[in-house]
Design an enzyme around this catalytic site. Sequence first.
Site, mmCIF file in Angstrom:
data_model
loop_
_atom_site.group_PDB
_atom_site.id
_atom_site.type_symbol
_atom_site.label_atom_id
_atom_site.label_comp_id
_atom_site.label_asym_id
_atom_site.label_seq_id
_atom_site.Cartn_x
_atom_site.Cartn_y
_atom_site.Cartn_z
ATOM 1 N N LYS A 10 40.895 -54.964 -4.724
ATOM 2 C CA LYS A 10 40.876 -56.475 -4.266
ATOM 3 C C LYS A 10 42.165 -57.143 -4.721
ATOM 4 O O LYS A 10 42.682 -56.897 -5.506
ATOM 5 C CB LYS A 10 39.711 -56.873 -4.716
ATOM 6 C CG LYS A 10 38.492 -56.225 -4.068
ATOM 7 C CD LYS A 10 37.088 -57.013 -4.130
ATOM 8 C CE LYS A 10 35.925 -56.238 -3.785
ATOM 9 N NZ LYS A 10 34.616 -56.890 -3.669
ATOM 10 N N TYR A 50 33.179 -56.305 6.327
ATOM 11 C CA TYR A 50 31.963 -57.050 5.734
ATOM 12 C C TYR A 50 30.983 -57.653 6.677
ATOM 13 O O TYR A 50 30.108 -58.624 6.462
ATOM 14 C CB TYR A 50 32.414 -58.244 4.736
ATOM 15 C CG TYR A 50 33.246 -57.810 3.481
ATOM 16 C CD1 TYR A 50 32.401 -56.902 2.658
ATOM 17 C CD2 TYR A 50 34.360 -58.204 3.083
ATOM 18 C CE1 TYR A 50 32.940 -56.294 1.624
ATOM 19 C CE2 TYR A 50 34.807 -57.797 1.925
ATOM 20 C CZ TYR A 50 34.171 -56.965 1.129
ATOM 21 O OH TYR A 50 34.767 -56.440 -0.026
ATOM 22 N N PHE A 58 27.450 -66.136 0.454
ATOM 23 C CA PHE A 58 28.709 -66.152 -0.222
ATOM 24 C C PHE A 58 29.604 -65.302 0.848
ATOM 25 O O PHE A 58 30.783 -65.255 0.499
ATOM 26 C CB PHE A 58 28.557 -64.841 -1.362
ATOM 27 C CG PHE A 58 28.047 -63.652 -0.913
ATOM 28 C CD1 PHE A 58 28.669 -62.655 -0.457
ATOM 29 C CD2 PHE A 58 26.696 -63.525 -1.225
ATOM 30 C CE1 PHE A 58 28.297 -61.421 -0.137
ATOM 31 C CE2 PHE A 58 26.072 -62.194 -0.907
ATOM 32 C CZ PHE A 58 26.935 -61.085 -0.323
ATOM 33 N N ARG A 86 31.630 -44.782 -6.790
ATOM 34 C CA ARG A 86 30.463 -45.854 -7.115
ATOM 35 C C ARG A 86 30.367 -45.616 -8.665
ATOM 36 O O ARG A 86 30.002 -46.854 -9.313
ATOM 37 C CB ARG A 86 29.078 -45.556 -6.415
ATOM 38 C CG ARG A 86 29.619 -45.929 -4.813
ATOM 39 C CD ARG A 86 29.749 -47.202 -4.261
ATOM 40 N NE ARG A 86 28.234 -47.955 -4.207
ATOM 41 C CZ ARG A 86 28.317 -49.089 -3.979
ATOM 42 N NH1 ARG A 86 29.209 -49.757 -3.438
ATOM 43 N NH2 ARG A 86 26.994 -49.776 -4.235
ATOM 44 N N THR A 92 28.042 -53.887 -8.656
ATOM 45 C CA THR A 92 28.587 -55.004 -7.996
ATOM 46 C C THR A 92 28.976 -56.424 -9.063
ATOM 47 O O THR A 92 29.922 -56.754 -9.139
ATOM 48 C CB THR A 92 28.070 -55.648 -6.777
ATOM 49 O OG1 THR A 92 27.724 -54.548 -5.894
ATOM 50 C CG2 THR A 92 28.552 -56.777 -6.120
ATOM 51 N N ARG A 103 34.691 -51.988 -13.189
ATOM 52 C CA ARG A 103 34.424 -53.365 -13.403
ATOM 53 C C ARG A 103 33.810 -53.993 -14.665
ATOM 54 O O ARG A 103 34.144 -54.923 -15.117
ATOM 55 C CB ARG A 103 33.079 -53.714 -12.007
ATOM 56 C CG ARG A 103 33.737 -53.605 -10.799
ATOM 57 C CD ARG A 103 32.603 -53.634 -9.831
ATOM 58 N NE ARG A 103 32.832 -53.645 -8.512
ATOM 59 C CZ ARG A 103 32.346 -53.430 -7.450
ATOM 60 N NH1 ARG A 103 31.008 -52.581 -7.738
ATOM 61 N NH2 ARG A 103 32.629 -53.628 -6.255
ATOM 62 N N ASN A 113 35.557 -58.943 -8.235
ATOM 63 C CA ASN A 113 35.081 -57.621 -9.137
ATOM 64 C C ASN A 113 36.006 -56.484 -8.859
ATOM 65 O O ASN A 113 35.540 -55.363 -8.807
ATOM 66 C CB ASN A 113 33.435 -57.416 -8.674
ATOM 67 C CG ASN A 113 33.582 -57.108 -7.357
ATOM 68 O OD1 ASN A 113 34.320 -57.054 -6.427
ATOM 69 N ND2 ASN A 113 32.188 -56.565 -6.877
ATOM 70 N N HIS A 116 36.324 -52.399 -4.314
ATOM 71 C CA HIS A 116 35.365 -51.979 -3.271
ATOM 72 C C HIS A 116 35.173 -50.717 -3.189
ATOM 73 O O HIS A 116 36.423 -49.973 -2.913
ATOM 74 C CB HIS A 116 35.452 -52.788 -2.099
ATOM 75 C CG HIS A 116 34.511 -52.381 -0.783
ATOM 76 N ND1 HIS A 116 33.365 -52.739 -0.833
ATOM 77 C CD2 HIS A 116 34.928 -51.500 0.037
ATOM 78 C CE1 HIS A 116 32.733 -52.313 0.326
ATOM 79 N NE2 HIS A 116 33.693 -51.310 1.021
ATOM 80 N N GLU A 127 34.161 -47.841 7.582
ATOM 81 C CA GLU A 127 35.251 -48.597 6.853
ATOM 82 C C GLU A 127 36.752 -48.005 6.955
ATOM 83 O O GLU A 127 37.500 -48.467 7.181
ATOM 84 C CB GLU A 127 34.684 -48.930 5.426
ATOM 85 C CG GLU A 127 33.548 -49.762 5.254
ATOM 86 C CD GLU A 127 32.902 -49.813 3.915
ATOM 87 O OE1 GLU A 127 33.376 -49.268 2.893
ATOM 88 O OE2 GLU A 127 31.873 -50.447 3.858
HETATM 89 P P1 CMP Z 1 31.951 -55.139 -2.566
HETATM 90 O O1 CMP Z 1 31.643 -53.892 -2.840
HETATM 91 O O2 CMP Z 1 33.151 -55.709 -1.630
HETATM 92 O O3 CMP Z 1 30.701 -55.374 -1.244
HETATM 93 C C1 CMP Z 1 30.476 -57.041 -0.823
HETATM 94 C C2 CMP Z 1 31.094 -57.888 -1.735
HETATM 95 O O4 CMP Z 1 30.366 -59.171 -1.482
HETATM 96 C C3 CMP Z 1 30.882 -57.432 -3.146
HETATM 97 O O5 CMP Z 1 31.604 -56.354 -3.383
HETATM 98 C C4 CMP Z 1 30.905 -58.648 -3.863
HETATM 99 O O6 CMP Z 1 32.240 -58.958 -4.235
HETATM 100 C C5 CMP Z 1 30.534 -59.966 -2.883
HETATM 101 N N1 CMP Z 1 29.383 -60.271 -3.325
HETATM 102 C C6 CMP Z 1 27.992 -59.570 -3.198
HETATM 103 N N2 CMP Z 1 27.088 -60.623 -3.438
HETATM 104 C C7 CMP Z 1 27.649 -61.762 -3.984
HETATM 105 C C8 CMP Z 1 27.172 -62.884 -4.469
HETATM 106 N N3 CMP Z 1 25.919 -62.860 -4.570
HETATM 107 N N4 CMP Z 1 27.959 -63.741 -4.666
HETATM 108 C C9 CMP Z 1 29.096 -63.675 -4.259
HETATM 109 N N5 CMP Z 1 29.793 -62.396 -3.806
HETATM 110 C C10 CMP Z 1 28.983 -61.384 -3.841
#
Ligand code: CMP
Length: 149
Positions: A10, A50, A58, A86, A92, A103, A113, A116, A127
């Site tokens: 990211k 997404y 968010f 994972r 996450t 992470r 974070n 992905h 994806e």
């Molecule tokens: P990712 O694995 O890229 O998949 C969806 C992304 O949404 C996740 O990582 C986070 O970066 C983001 N995400 C998920 N939940 C939240 C949240 N509550 N607030 C902000 N970002 C979020």
Amino acid sequence: MIERTFVMIKPDAVLRGLVGEVISRLERKGLKIVGMRMIKMSEEEASSLYSVHKGKPFYDELIRFIRSAPVVVMAIEGESAISVVRRLIGPTDSKEAPPGTVRGDFSCSKSMNIIHASDSLDNAQRELSIFFKDSEVLSYSRLDESLVR
Ligand code: CMP
């Protein structure tokens, strides 16, 4: 079973100079990079990636963030690659991510974070198809492949 998954480094990791560190962790684990590109994500690619989060509080911030700087998109192959990746990256919410995970070692944030990775075979295929044509995913053997059983 050998699986193929989608992984994205990211913008926060790119801007912090962590691309090499993250790729190195995937490689050292024995996973194989079979496709890789640095891109600035389009609006269409971001909303497709997404789509399951559309409507969540968010979502807008997530799309803005993911398009704010380059990302590195990768196709990664390996034994049980989806669950292996994972576990390697951690949950996450980086605050909850154990030390030793990507992470856990490099972030305290839920949104910024670092990385992905697809959470299922279906999502991996969906994806990957957003970012890679079949011809952009390469076939080769790692020298250590025969050691992984
Ligand atoms: P990712 O694995 O890229 O998949 C969806 C992304 O949404 C996740 O990582 C986070 O970066 C983001 N995400 C998920 N939940 C939240 C949240 N509550 N607030 C902000 N970002 C979020």
